[in-house]
Structure formats: C-alpha cells, structure tokens
Design a protein around this motif. Structure first.
Motif, mmCIF file in Angstrom:
data_model
loop_
_atom_site.group_PDB
_atom_site.id
_atom_site.type_symbol
_atom_site.label_atom_id
_atom_site.label_comp_id
_atom_site.label_asym_id
_atom_site.label_seq_id
_atom_site.Cartn_x
_atom_site.Cartn_y
_atom_site.Cartn_z
ATOM 1 N N ASP A 230 6.076 -2.734 -13.766
ATOM 2 C CA ASP A 230 6.498 -4.038 -13.222
ATOM 3 C C ASP A 230 6.287 -5.145 -14.243
ATOM 4 O O ASP A 230 7.130 -6.042 -14.406
ATOM 5 N N LEU A 231 5.156 -5.115 -14.928
ATOM 6 C CA LEU A 231 4.880 -6.138 -15.952
ATOM 7 C C LEU A 231 5.871 -6.029 -17.105
ATOM 8 O O LEU A 231 6.333 -7.046 -17.657
ATOM 9 N N ASP B 234 8.934 -5.032 -16.828
ATOM 10 C CA ASP B 234 10.195 -5.606 -16.334
ATOM 11 C C ASP B 234 10.171 -7.139 -16.387
ATOM 12 O O ASP B 234 11.175 -7.774 -16.713
ATOM 13 N N ARG B 235 9.050 -7.690 -16.022
ATOM 14 C CA ARG B 235 8.951 -9.158 -16.047
ATOM 15 C C ARG B 235 9.059 -9.664 -17.485
ATOM 16 O O ARG B 235 9.683 -10.694 -17.737
ATOM 17 N N ARG C 39 4.583 3.221 -18.723
ATOM 18 C CA ARG C 39 5.124 2.997 -17.381
ATOM 19 C C ARG C 39 4.853 4.185 -16.456
ATOM 20 O O ARG C 39 4.557 3.996 -15.263
ATOM 21 N N LEU D 299 3.994 -2.055 -22.893
ATOM 22 C CA LEU D 299 3.838 -1.784 -21.457
ATOM 23 C C LEU D 299 4.871 -0.780 -20.969
ATOM 24 O O LEU D 299 4.600 0.041 -20.086
ATOM 25 N N ASP E 239 1.365 4.183 -14.747
ATOM 26 C CA ASP E 239 0.965 3.186 -13.714
ATOM 27 C C ASP E 239 2.185 2.326 -13.369
ATOM 28 O O ASP E 239 2.733 1.645 -14.246
ATOM 29 N N PRO E 240 2.648 2.354 -12.135
ATOM 30 C CA PRO E 240 3.815 1.546 -11.752
ATOM 31 C C PRO E 240 3.607 0.046 -12.018
ATOM 32 O O PRO E 240 4.562 -0.662 -12.324
ATOM 33 N N GLU E 241 2.389 -0.419 -11.909
ATOM 34 C CA GLU E 241 2.136 -1.856 -12.129
ATOM 35 C C GLU E 241 2.456 -2.235 -13.561
ATOM 36 O O GLU E 241 2.987 -3.312 -13.824
ATOM 37 N N ALA E 242 2.118 -1.332 -14.505
ATOM 38 C CA ALA E 242 2.445 -1.596 -15.914
ATOM 39 C C ALA E 242 3.948 -1.687 -16.084
ATOM 40 O O ALA E 242 4.483 -2.504 -16.846
#
Length: 584
Positions: free
Chosen positions: A269-270, A272-273, A261, A257, A264-267
């Motif tokens: 964020d995932l 980072d989690r 990065r 992921l 897509d910013p959402e990827a």
C-alpha cells in the motif's frame, strides 16, 4: 347641539348650570348681573383666549363644561375620537380650565388636548355673533365668504376648481423661476461633467482593469527573480544534471517498498501511495518547467502597463477609489448631464404649461365671477326682504362684485396679472373678485358701504337678516347672538324676535338680550340673577316658568316687576309672540 353648559368660578358666577334645548333660548338679567359670562364661557369652550382676570376672586381655577349631543354630527364624533376622547351615549363633554395664574387646560371627551385641538373640534359647532362680529362683517373677506356660502355647492365647486388651478399655476411658476434662476449654475455643472466624462472616455477603462494591470506589472517587474526561482524549483524536482532530486528519491523509495510487497500488504500500500506521489511530482515538475519557460523579461510591455496604470490612477484620484467606481460615476454623470442639457427644453415646457394654466385660470375666474354675481343678486334680494320684516321697509341691500383692472404686464412672470375678458386682473387664491355689501337705508338714498351707510342698530339687523338668509346653507348647528339688538327698539325689536324665532326652527339659537320684545319669542327664558351677602357678589341662572316670564318681561319693559300695566303688556307680548315661537 349643546345640551348643557356648566360654569364654575367664572367672573361673578360661582357655580351654575344652563340647560339648553332646541329652539330659541334667551338670557336676560339686569346690567352687571353676568349675562356676558355665558358668552365668555362659550368662548372658552370654543378654544378662545383665556384671561386669568375672569377667574372668580378667591378661586384657584375657573372651569367651563359643555355637553354636546353628537349623534347627528359624524364629523364632530370622528374628530373627538381622533383626539383620544370618548363618546358616551352619543354625548361628548368639552371642558376648559383656567387657573388664577393664567394657565389653561383643555379636555375633549375626557382626554387632555391642546387648546388649539379643542378649538378645531368645537369651533364648527357654534357661530357667535356680537359687536365684534359686526365689525367682522365690515371686512371684504367676510362679505365674500358669506356670498360664497350662500352660493351653495355649485359656487363652491367653481371656487374649488379655481383654487386648484391657482395652486398648480403657482407651483409651475415657482419651478420655472427656480429653473431660470439656476440656469447659470446648471451650465457650470454641465461643463464640469462634460470635462470629467471626456477624461474617462479618452482613457476608455475596462471594469476591473486596474486590479489586473497591478498584477501584471508586479509580474513583469520581478521576471528575472521569478524565472530563477522556477528553474531552481524544477531542478530540485527533476534534475537534468544528474543531481539528486525529489523525483529520483521518491522513485527509489517506491522501488524498495515494492520489492517487499509479497511479505507485507501494508508495504505494498505504501509503495502504491509513493507511485501516486511520483506521478504528481512528475506533473508538477513539468508545470514548473513550463512556467519557467514562459517567464520572460519584456521592458516594452512593462513600460506600456506602467503608463496605462498611471492613466487609470489619474481617473481614480478624481472620480472613485477603483475603476469600477469611476465607471459608475460616469454612468450617473451621463444621466445628470442629460437632465442638465434638457434645461432649455424644460424651460420651454414650463412656459407652455404656465400659459395653458393661465388661460384655464382666466376661464375659471370668469365662471366664478359670473356665479358670484348671480348669487349676489339672489342674496341681496333675500336680505332686502328680511330687512323689510325687521322694520326697515325702505332699506335696500345690494352686493357689488367687481374686479379692479391693472396695467398689462411687461412679461409673464410669477403672479403677473391675467387677462379675463380683455381686462388685466390681479388674481389671488380666492379669485379676482372683490365683494362689498352696500346699504341704502332709506328711499332715494344711494347705496353706501356698511361702515358708512348703517348705524349700529341697522348693522345689527343687516347681520341678522344675512344670517337668516344664510341659515339654509350654514352647517353650524348653534347660533349665539350677544346683544346684537343693541340700538334697536319698538317695532324693529319685535321683528328681530320674530326672525330669531324663525332661525330657531332650523338651528339652536341662544340670545343674550335686554329687549322684552325679543325675549317674548323665546322657547326657553333664562334669567341671570345677582345676589350679595355683603362681602361677595354671586350670580346664578334660573329657567323661568310662565308666571316668572311675565314678571321678568314686565321688569324689562318698565323696570317694575309687579306693575299691573307692565304685567298686562307682558302677557299681551307673550300672546302675540306665541304663534311664531320655534317650538309652538
């Protein structure tokens, strides 16, 4: 005082009202006319025993009512209100119903009350004297009570102080008796407590220790299983053998992921989690590895814990469900043992207190006896002076205050005699004295007890003289004398009338009499008259005017209401009595 008595269906009286007032009221009438029904009615109002036989023939219920002027009687007013009754215009109505079947009901100020309550409220209002009261006067207790009443507040204070000491001594001796009697049981209880406390002290448990040891024993008993599980968990999280593990898999997912990065910013964020998860898995893996290293089999420690738990279980079987409850029992038992071990000290303390109270009681008894002796001399002189005025000029009343010695006690036990002025005397709640009235009716005769030295007429005069002497100390507002002049006549009867009139100056006096010499001194003369229609006999009450009084006195003297001689004697008697009447 009593202002009015209303009687309905009582004996021969169908319905009558007797209006009363201050001073002396006499009630006369022919024999059998129903004079005693007045006293019977008063007895019912005072809470006396009811008799269904007194209900008038053919009537369902007899009723007696009394109207009391309550303004000068604050204690009476308070008692009425406490019973739920009402005081209207400073007056209270007392009532009593007696049915032909024997049932009785009592009323105070309109409220229904038990007969005992009526008695407690009404009895202090009236003192009734009759033949039965003469017999009461013969009792030693009544004679002592009369003397104490005459002694006034000073003697009453000494009697109260003595009674208080007697009550305290009795309570102390009761406790001492109980403590001594229960000493064996208390010793047995103390031994049991010592044994239990010894068991607990030997183990020395700590608060919550049973729960913590239970956890430790479970952990030691399954050490191999726990270590194996921990090592396998560590291998699953972070394998040292290169096998797939959670940490490697999570790191790979994060890398994938993280590589996209920028698309897509959402990827991102995932990713980072997943980085946070990676750090957490790393910490958990380290903690699991540490736990696996610390879990070790220790047979010696397991044996020690098991042994300790067995000792604690032995305590919880006897003294509580948990060690905390065992420790609470120990604290309570230690306090109880302290109390039990103080039994001997308590016995010594109570014995000392008993001796001190006995010494104080002996002193109080001596003071009370001295006061009674002094009051006895004054009362005897006063009654003797009254007897001289009651046509007994040579009579002499003496009042003996004595104490009977008893053998010295073997030991100081409950109720044992006490030593007063080097004599051992039996003490009671009223003191150590016996009071006896002695009468020497004639010059030269030795004083004798009243039941041996006084005739019926003399006893009547002694009682009247005693009541006159006590009048100033009596709290009773109304006196009723029911033919206490029986057996008396002539000059003695005149003096009885005169003394009754004197008593009526400070109290309300009601007299049932058959003597004209007594009736002449009345402020109010009531006659009970009997009439018959041939089938039913009835009696009524009539307050006489002056002319009617002359006629009634004439009838009482000669049996002839219209005899000129008897009428003249009646007028003369009224003239002689006039100045002495209470309300003249």
């Amino acid at each position: 005082m009593l202002e009015e008595i209303r009687i309905g269906s009582l004996g021969v009286i169908e319905a009558s009202t007797l209006e009363l007032g201050p001073g002396l009221t006499v009630i006369t009438g022919e024999t059998g006319a129903g004079k005693t029904m007045i006293v019977t009615a008063l007895g019912l109002l005072l809470g006396g025993r009811s008799d269904s036989g007194a209900v008038r023939s053919g009537a369902r219920t007899a009723r007696v009512e009394g109207v009391v002027h309550a303004a000068p009687l604050p204690a009476f007013t308070a008692a009425v209100e406490d019973a739920g009754g009402e005081v209207e215009d400073d007056r209270v109505v007392l009532a009593r119903n007696v049915s032909a079947e024997g049932r009785s009901r009592a009323f105070v100020g309109g409220a229904t009350v038990p007969v005992s309550t009526l008695a407690g409220i009404a009895e202090p209002l009236v003192a009734v004297h009759g033949q039965s009261d003469q017999h009461r006067l013969l009792q030693a207790r009544a004679q002592r009570e009369a003397l104490d009443r005459f002694g006034g507040e000073a003697l009453a204070a000494l009697a109260t102080a003595y009674a208080d000491l007697h009550e305290r001594l009795d309570a102390t001796e009761r406790e001492l008796e109980d403590v001594v009697a229960s000493a064996r049981d208390r010793a047995r209880e103390a031994d049991l407590l010592r044994f239990g406390l010894g068991e607990i002290e030997a183990v020395e448990p700590e608060p919550g220790e049973d729960a913590s040891l239970a956890l430790e024993e479970a952990r030691l008993g399954f050490a191999d299983t726990l270590r194996t599980a921990a090592e396998q968990a560590r291998e699953a999280l972070s394998s040292e053998q290169g096998a797939p593990d959670a940490l490697a898999t999570t790191s790979a997912a994060r890398g994938l992921l993280d590589g996209v990065r920028e698309h897509d910013p959402e990827a991102g964020d995932l990713a980072d989690r997943l980085a946070e998860v990676t750090y957490l898995l790393s910490d958990v893996a380290a903690d699991v590895a540490s736990y696996a290293a610390r879990v070790d089999t220790d047979p010696a420690r397991l044996a020690t814990v098991s042994e300790r738990r067995a000792a604690l279980t032995a305590l919880t079987r006897k003294y509580g469900d948990t060690i905390d409850e065992v420790l609470a029992w120990a604290a309570q038992s230690a306090q109880r043992l302290f109390e039990l071990d103080g039994t001997d000290d308590r016995i010594l303390e109570l014995q000392a207190q008993q001796q001190q109270l006995r010494d104080e009681l002996a002193a109080a008894a001596a003071a009370l006896s001295a006061a009674r002796t002094e009051a006895a001399g004054r009362l005897a002189d006063a009654v003797t002076a009254e007897l001289a005025l009651l046509a007994m000029p040579h009579a002499r009343l003496t009042i003996e205050v004595r104490q009977h010695e008893v053998p010295a006690p073997d030991g100081i036990t409950r109720g044992a005699p006490l030593q007063v002025e080097k004599r051992w005397l039996r003490f009671t709640a009223s003191g150590v004295d016996e009071v006896e009235l002695l009468l020497a009716a004639n010059t030269g005769s030795d004083p004798r007890p009243l039941h041996k030295g006084a005739s019926g007429g003399e006893l009547s005069r002694v009682m009247l003289a005693l009541e006159v002497a006590l009048a100033g100390t009596s709290p009773v507002p109304t006196f009723v004398f029911d033919e206490v002049d029986a057996g008396v006549g002539g000059a003695a009867a005149v003096e009885i009338g005169r003394r009754l009139a004197q008593l009526a100056r400070t109290a309300q006096v009601l007299v049932v009499t058959h003597l004209p010499q007594v009736a002449a001194y009345a402020d109010r003369h009531v006659v009970v008259e009997k009439s018959s229609d041939g089938s039913i006999t009835s009696s009524g009450l009539t307050v006489l005017d002056d002319a009617q009084r002359v006629s009634e006195l004439s009838r009482m003297m000669a049996g002839l209401a219209d005899s000129d001689t008897a009428l003249a004697h009646a007028r003369e008697l009224l003239e002689v009595a006039g100045p002495a009447r209470a309300l003249s």
